[in-house]
Design a protein around this motif. Structure first.
Motif, PDB file in Angstrom:
ATOM      1  N   HIS A   1       0.820  -1.212   0.000  1.00  0.00           N
ATOM      2  CA  HIS A   1       0.000   0.000   0.000  1.00  0.00           C
ATOM      3  C   HIS A   1       0.856   1.265   0.000  1.00  0.00           C
ATOM      4  CE1 HIS A   1      -2.419  -3.110   2.213  1.00  0.00           C
ATOM      5  NE2 HIS A   1      -3.190  -2.842   1.187  1.00  0.00           N
ATOM      6  N   GLY A   2       1.981   1.227  -0.692  1.00  0.00           N
ATOM      7  CA  GLY A   2       2.924   2.340  -0.691  1.00  0.00           C
ATOM      8  C   GLY A   2       2.337   3.659  -1.164  1.00  0.00           C
ATOM      9  N   GLU A   3       1.587   3.623  -2.264  1.00  0.00           N
ATOM     10  CA  GLU A   3       1.016   4.865  -2.788  1.00  0.00           C
ATOM     11  C   GLU A   3      -0.007   5.440  -1.818  1.00  0.00           C
ATOM     12  OE1 GLU A   3      -0.305   4.919  -6.855  1.00  0.00           O
ATOM     13  OE2 GLU A   3       1.303   3.549  -7.437  1.00  0.00           O
ATOM     14  N   LEU A   4      -0.830   4.579  -1.247  1.00  0.00           N
ATOM     15  CA  LEU A   4      -1.808   5.043  -0.269  1.00  0.00           C
ATOM     16  C   LEU A   4      -1.095   5.615   0.949  1.00  0.00           C
ATOM     17  CD1 LEU A   4      -4.660   5.428   0.799  1.00  0.00           C
ATOM     18  CD2 LEU A   4      -4.577   3.061   1.621  1.00  0.00           C
ATOM     19  N   TRP A   5      -0.023   4.935   1.409  1.00  0.00           N
ATOM     20  CA  TRP A   5       0.710   5.451   2.567  1.00  0.00           C
ATOM     21  C   TRP A   5       1.265   6.842   2.291  1.00  0.00           C
ATOM     22  CZ3 TRP A   5       1.063   6.119   7.331  1.00  0.00           C
ATOM     23  CH2 TRP A   5       2.177   6.737   7.885  1.00  0.00           C
ATOM     24  N   GLU A   6       1.767   7.088   1.076  1.00  0.00           N
ATOM     25  CA  GLU A   6       2.287   8.408   0.747  1.00  0.00           C
ATOM     26  C   GLU A   6       1.204   9.465   0.922  1.00  0.00           C
ATOM     27  OE1 GLU A   6       4.047   8.287  -3.150  1.00  0.00           O
ATOM     28  OE2 GLU A   6       5.549   6.818  -2.526  1.00  0.00           O
ATOM     29  N   ASP A   7      -0.015   9.164   0.487  1.00  0.00           N
ATOM     30  CA  ASP A   7      -1.131  10.099   0.657  1.00  0.00           C
ATOM     31  C   ASP A   7      -1.468  10.276   2.134  1.00  0.00           C
ATOM     32  OD1 ASP A   7      -1.256  10.316  -2.089  1.00  0.00           O
ATOM     33  OD2 ASP A   7      -2.942   8.927  -2.300  1.00  0.00           O
ATOM     34  N   VAL A   8      -1.509   9.167   2.873  1.00  0.00           N
ATOM     35  CA  VAL A   8      -1.795   9.224   4.307  1.00  0.00           C
ATOM     36  C   VAL A   8      -0.736  10.070   5.001  1.00  0.00           C
ATOM     37  CG1 VAL A   8      -1.870   7.854   6.441  1.00  0.00           C
ATOM     38  CG2 VAL A   8      -3.027   7.016   4.384  1.00  0.00           C
ATOM     39  N   TYR A   9       0.524   9.796   4.701  1.00  0.00           N
ATOM     40  CA  TYR A   9       1.642  10.514   5.314  1.00  0.00           C
ATOM     41  C   TYR A   9       1.536  12.011   5.057  1.00  0.00           C
ATOM     42  CZ  TYR A   9       6.470  11.821   6.319  1.00  0.00           C
ATOM     43  OH  TYR A   9       7.583  12.427   6.822  1.00  0.00           O
ATOM     44  N   ASP A  10       1.301  12.384   3.787  1.00  0.00           N
ATOM     45  CA  ASP A  10       1.178  13.802   3.440  1.00  0.00           C
ATOM     46  C   ASP A  10       0.050  14.457   4.229  1.00  0.00           C
ATOM     47  OD1 ASP A  10       3.267  13.560   1.645  1.00  0.00           O
ATOM     48  OD2 ASP A  10       1.973  13.465  -0.129  1.00  0.00           O
ATOM     49  N   CYS A  11      -1.091  13.799   4.301  1.00  0.00           N
ATOM     50  CA  CYS A  11      -2.238  14.364   5.015  1.00  0.00           C
ATOM     51  C   CYS A  11      -1.958  14.493   6.509  1.00  0.00           C
ATOM     52  CB  CYS A  11      -3.485  13.518   4.784  1.00  0.00           C
ATOM     53  SG  CYS A  11      -4.126  13.672   3.106  1.00  0.00           S
ATOM     54  N   LEU A  12      -1.279  13.512   7.095  1.00  0.00           N
ATOM     55  CA  LEU A  12      -0.959  13.587   8.517  1.00  0.00           C
ATOM     56  C   LEU A  12       0.022  14.712   8.811  1.00  0.00           C
ATOM     57  CD1 LEU A  12      -0.663   9.783   9.378  1.00  0.00           C
ATOM     58  CD2 LEU A  12      -2.551  11.328   9.933  1.00  0.00           C
ATOM     59  N   ILE A  13       0.992  14.910   7.941  1.00  0.00           N
ATOM     60  CA  ILE A  13       1.944  16.010   8.117  1.00  0.00           C
ATOM     61  C   ILE A  13       1.223  17.353   7.981  1.00  0.00           C
ATOM     62  CG2 ILE A  13       3.951  17.189   7.106  1.00  0.00           C
ATOM     63  CD1 ILE A  13       4.652  14.717   8.774  1.00  0.00           C
ATOM     64  N   ILE A  14       0.367  17.475   6.986  1.00  0.00           N
ATOM     65  CA  ILE A  14      -0.401  18.707   6.811  1.00  0.00           C
ATOM     66  C   ILE A  14      -1.243  18.979   8.051  1.00  0.00           C
ATOM     67  CG2 ILE A  14      -2.334  19.733   5.530  1.00  0.00           C
ATOM     68  CD1 ILE A  14      -1.121  18.289   3.019  1.00  0.00           C
ATOM     69  N   GLU A  15      -1.927  17.951   8.536  1.00  0.00           N
ATOM     70  CA  GLU A  15      -2.771  18.099   9.725  1.00  0.00           C
ATOM     71  C   GLU A  15      -1.951  18.534  10.937  1.00  0.00           C
ATOM     72  OE1 GLU A  15      -6.098  18.135  12.183  1.00  0.00           O
ATOM     73  OE2 GLU A  15      -5.996  18.063  10.010  1.00  0.00           O
ATOM     74  N   SER A  16      -0.769  17.944  11.091  1.00  0.00           N
ATOM     75  CA  SER A  16       0.053  18.265  12.259  1.00  0.00           C
ATOM     76  C   SER A  16       0.613  19.684  12.204  1.00  0.00           C
ATOM     77  CB  SER A  16       1.198  17.262  12.411  1.00  0.00           C
ATOM     78  OG  SER A  16       2.183  17.466  11.429  1.00  0.00           O
ATOM     79  N   ARG A  17       0.669  20.262  11.010  1.00  0.00           N
ATOM     80  CA  ARG A  17       1.269  21.593  10.845  1.00  0.00           C
ATOM     81  C   ARG A  17       0.242  22.697  10.610  1.00  0.00           C
ATOM     82  NH1 ARG A  17       6.442  20.118   7.012  1.00  0.00           N
ATOM     83  NH2 ARG A  17       7.567  18.967   8.615  1.00  0.00           N
TER      84      ARG A  17
END
Length: 105
Positions: A66-82
């Motif tokens: 699920h690498g591509e999905l993880w990249e999207d999840v990761y980006d969204c989590l970083i955006i949310e945290s910032r």
């Protein structure tokens, strides 16, 4: 991948310390997971952790599968945290990059 600490995410590693998967807390990130389901439909190939009542409480995202999905999840989590961090005007960013010799205008 940088070593950010993300609320509601635990990483699995191999014997060399490389991150191989993430366990995402669905209670912490329920709204995001609802968006994922809206885009990709009911996930049939994900593994879930369930509580004693059988409720899904976390999803395992294997980076190989699920690498591509993880990249999207990761980006969204970083955006949310910032989201509450102060904004820096573009002109200030440009000036700082120029001072560091990383931008020529």
């Amino acid at each position: 991948m940088p070593n950010y600490t993300m609320r509601g995410v635990q990483f699995l590693t191999d014997n060399l310390g490389n991150k191989t998967a993430a366990i995402v807390d669905l209670k912490e990130h329920s709204a995001f997971w609802a968006d994922v389901l809206a885009e990709c439909g009911e996930p049939i190939d994900f593994q879930f952790l369930v509580d004693s009542q059988g409720e899904k409480i976390a999803v395992l995202l294997d980076f190989e599968k699920h690498g591509e999905l993880w990249e999207d999840v990761y980006d969204c989590l970083i955006i949310e945290s910032r989201k509450d961090e102060p904004r820096v005007p573009w002109e200030e960013v440009q000036r700082q990059l120029q001072e560091k010799g990383k931008l020529n205008v």
